[in-house]
Motif scaffolding. Sequence first.
Motif, mmCIF file in Angstrom:
data_model
loop_
_atom_site.group_PDB
_atom_site.id
_atom_site.type_symbol
_atom_site.label_atom_id
_atom_site.label_comp_id
_atom_site.label_asym_id
_atom_site.label_seq_id
_atom_site.Cartn_x
_atom_site.Cartn_y
_atom_site.Cartn_z
ATOM 1 N N GLN A 274 0.815 -1.209 0.000
ATOM 2 C CA GLN A 274 0.000 0.000 0.000
ATOM 3 C C GLN A 274 0.851 1.261 0.000
ATOM 4 N N ALA A 275 2.123 1.149 0.385
ATOM 5 C CA ALA A 275 3.010 2.320 0.381
ATOM 6 C C ALA A 275 3.256 2.828 -1.027
ATOM 7 N N GLU A 276 2.934 2.020 -2.033
ATOM 8 C CA GLU A 276 3.131 2.452 -3.410
ATOM 9 C C GLU A 276 1.898 3.142 -3.985
ATOM 10 N N PHE A 277 0.846 3.251 -3.194
ATOM 11 C CA PHE A 277 -0.270 4.122 -3.545
ATOM 12 C C PHE A 277 0.024 5.543 -3.061
ATOM 13 N N THR A 278 0.343 5.661 -1.788
ATOM 14 C CA THR A 278 0.645 6.965 -1.201
ATOM 15 C C THR A 278 1.426 6.747 0.081
ATOM 16 N N TYR A 279 2.340 7.677 0.387
ATOM 17 C CA TYR A 279 3.189 7.514 1.576
ATOM 18 C C TYR A 279 3.665 8.902 1.995
ATOM 19 N N CYS A 280 2.814 9.624 2.682
ATOM 20 C CA CYS A 280 3.134 11.012 2.991
ATOM 21 C C CYS A 280 2.510 11.415 4.324
ATOM 22 N N PHE A 281 3.293 12.073 5.158
ATOM 23 C CA PHE A 281 2.771 12.672 6.390
ATOM 24 C C PHE A 281 3.715 13.796 6.804
ATOM 25 N N ALA A 282 3.397 14.450 7.900
ATOM 26 C CA ALA A 282 4.179 15.613 8.328
ATOM 27 C C ALA A 282 4.579 15.481 9.786
ATOM 28 N N GLU A 283 5.579 16.241 10.163
ATOM 29 C CA GLU A 283 5.867 16.428 11.587
ATOM 30 C C GLU A 283 4.971 17.545 12.112
ATOM 31 N N GLU A 284 4.578 17.427 13.383
ATOM 32 C CA GLU A 284 3.728 18.432 14.025
ATOM 33 C C GLU A 284 4.540 19.168 15.098
ATOM 34 N N PRO A 285 4.739 20.477 14.945
ATOM 35 C CA PRO A 285 5.532 21.223 15.940
ATOM 36 C C PRO A 285 5.020 21.053 17.365
ATOM 37 N N GLU A 286 3.708 20.957 17.524
ATOM 38 C CA GLU A 286 3.146 20.864 18.874
ATOM 39 C C GLU A 286 3.428 19.517 19.533
ATOM 40 N N LEU A 287 3.806 18.511 18.726
ATOM 41 C CA LEU A 287 4.109 17.189 19.276
ATOM 42 C C LEU A 287 5.604 16.965 19.476
ATOM 43 N N ALA A 288 6.415 17.762 18.818
ATOM 44 C CA ALA A 288 7.858 17.515 18.792
ATOM 45 C C ALA A 288 8.476 17.629 20.190
ATOM 46 N N GLU A 289 9.253 16.630 20.558
ATOM 47 C CA GLU A 289 9.988 16.655 21.825
ATOM 48 C C GLU A 289 11.439 17.075 21.623
ATOM 49 N N TRP A 290 11.904 16.967 20.390
ATOM 50 C CA TRP A 290 13.269 17.363 20.053
ATOM 51 C C TRP A 290 13.216 18.154 18.754
ATOM 52 N N LYS A 291 14.341 18.552 18.245
ATOM 53 C CA LYS A 291 14.361 19.301 16.990
ATOM 54 C C LYS A 291 13.738 18.472 15.870
ATOM 55 N N MET A 292 12.918 19.133 15.050
ATOM 56 C CA MET A 292 12.346 18.463 13.890
ATOM 57 C C MET A 292 13.402 18.427 12.770
ATOM 58 N N ILE A 293 13.095 17.690 11.713
ATOM 59 C CA ILE A 293 14.064 17.512 10.629
ATOM 60 C C ILE A 293 14.457 18.851 10.016
ATOM 61 N N ASN A 294 13.485 19.728 9.785
ATOM 62 C CA ASN A 294 13.806 21.024 9.181
ATOM 63 C C ASN A 294 14.721 21.848 10.077
ATOM 64 N N GLU A 295 14.521 21.758 11.391
ATOM 65 C CA GLU A 295 15.350 22.525 12.328
ATOM 66 C C GLU A 295 16.767 21.969 12.405
ATOM 67 N N GLU A 296 16.899 20.659 12.281
ATOM 68 C CA GLU A 296 18.233 20.057 12.323
ATOM 69 C C GLU A 296 19.059 20.437 11.101
ATOM 70 N N HIS A 297 18.395 20.559 9.957
ATOM 71 C CA HIS A 297 19.122 20.835 8.717
ATOM 72 C C HIS A 297 19.128 22.325 8.359
ATOM 73 N N TYR A 298 18.099 23.060 8.782
ATOM 74 C CA TYR A 298 18.002 24.483 8.443
ATOM 75 C C TYR A 298 17.574 25.269 9.683
ATOM 76 N N ASP A 299 16.298 25.640 9.760
ATOM 77 C CA ASP A 299 15.782 26.373 10.911
ATOM 78 C C ASP A 299 14.272 26.170 10.980
#
Length: 566
Positions: A381-406
Amino acid sequence: MGKQFNPLLDPRGYQERTMITLAKRPTLDELRNGKILFYNNTKLGFCNYYTVFDRIKEHLTELGITNWVEYTETVRGKDAAMLADYAAMLAKEEPTAAIVAFGDMGTSSSTTVVTMELEKLGIPAVYMTAPPGTAITEGVGVYRAGHLCLCSVDIMQSTTVEEVAAEVDKKWDYILSSLTSNGEELEQLAHIDFKMDQIPPAKDGLLPKIFEEPDEKEPCAGLEEINDYFNELHISDGLPIIPPTKARYEKMMEYCPFDEDTVLCDPSGPSGKSVTVKDVAIAAVMAGCKPKAMPVLVAAFKALNNKAYNLNQSVTTSHPGGNLVLVSGPIAQEIGLSGKQGCQGPGWPVNATLGRAVNLVIMNVFRSVPGVCDLDCIASQAEFTYCFAEEPELAEWKMINEEHYDSETTTVYVLKAEPIHDVIDFLSLNGHDLLDTITHCCSTLGSNNAYMPGPLVVCLTPDHGKMLKKDGYTKEMIQEHIHTYCYHEVPMVRNRGLVPVRPASFANRHPMPVTRTPKDVEVVVVGGRGGHDGIILPWALHSEGIVEPVALPDGKIAKSIEEFKK
């Protein structure tokens, strides 16, 4: 006659069907006086497959042909230019003819390109294949060469030496004729009876069929006929699509200031076609995306085009993984992407349609069509669709964008990966015990990373993220723990699974890690409360997780989706 619908755009884009000139074939005497090149893409080194070359050499010896040279090197991780360079290196041997092998699985497509390049360099070649690779070699042959001498033998991993030899014997007349025939006979031998796209897409970018508006007043009347047509042409994923009209395409481009002819991905897959912004926008229409999805889709395809992703092989691998698109940063929430409860399942339209658009492009533009021109054994089923997001309100540590950029930058992380694997733990009372449960699920003997260490994603629920944070765990500590304690005993990963691809530094290691460094482990907090975490395991075959910022055409990092509006 009813009123006609507007013409529909062809999601395949324009295909330049090259018809290469096949090399002039030698006579038998010229074969005897010359040199035969045997090229093994390493696949003959497994099971009893090398018998293919042994048996061909026996037949050649009977004809007095005994001078040959053999090369063994993988095509994995090589793009089209590298494959052409490799063929040119082989051609320096000045062989009279070449036997190429073996097209059975994931390297089939790339090895077809080597065969094609040898022919273009004036070296007659026969490419030995086996199911399921045979189908994809035929597709690549049609799209990129027009014709090739392809010889399929029906063997598999349990086939005995005697059975392999018998299969080669059945095809010996074809092999010899393909090396020595010219003119009309050669054309017949090199003809590929491929069932898909027998009529190439039109240069005007439109599908040839015009649909008429039905008389009945049912909502969306006629949609069934359109969907049936798209499925017949293998230009849909099997789910209903939104018909891609010019008006819908133009609306999709409202938040896409990129020129429609901008190339996002280099030529890849069976078709050897590049991916343009227009291709992506048409797929986005079909998938049901809103126009605001386009900037994220553009970034996703830029990431897929990174050489470290190994896009060319990833789109036709027998592995059931999809192309994970994990978005982090403010634009994710602006356009409605979710990392909340159930974010990897139904009910989140932006997640579903954006991920679907990615895979529609791969099917329609690259022509990686399951059951026709793709190696998927079972798929997922991952070949139909495979997409989600990080939620700032749930993050306990730096999110991916913050680790690589800001925090103001939005990034897209792509990974060729299996569907998420559930990790249940409702009973652990501390972070250490919980982390042991999670670590144990980061590989199995049947997972690619048991043989090819690489990136993986740990998806923690909010409850478990809080537990680990409360017990003092940083993201780095979680990464280090998994890297250190997730491994396999060497005897368990020897002579099973698949051919290992490991760093040279892993030679003679025991036990065998499934990651190369702690940084291979990505950690995100997503979903709803409870005790079900998830692990996303990689394909990992010369393939990395790639992070790409969502940026404007001039390269400037976009802070808001409105910066893209025309």
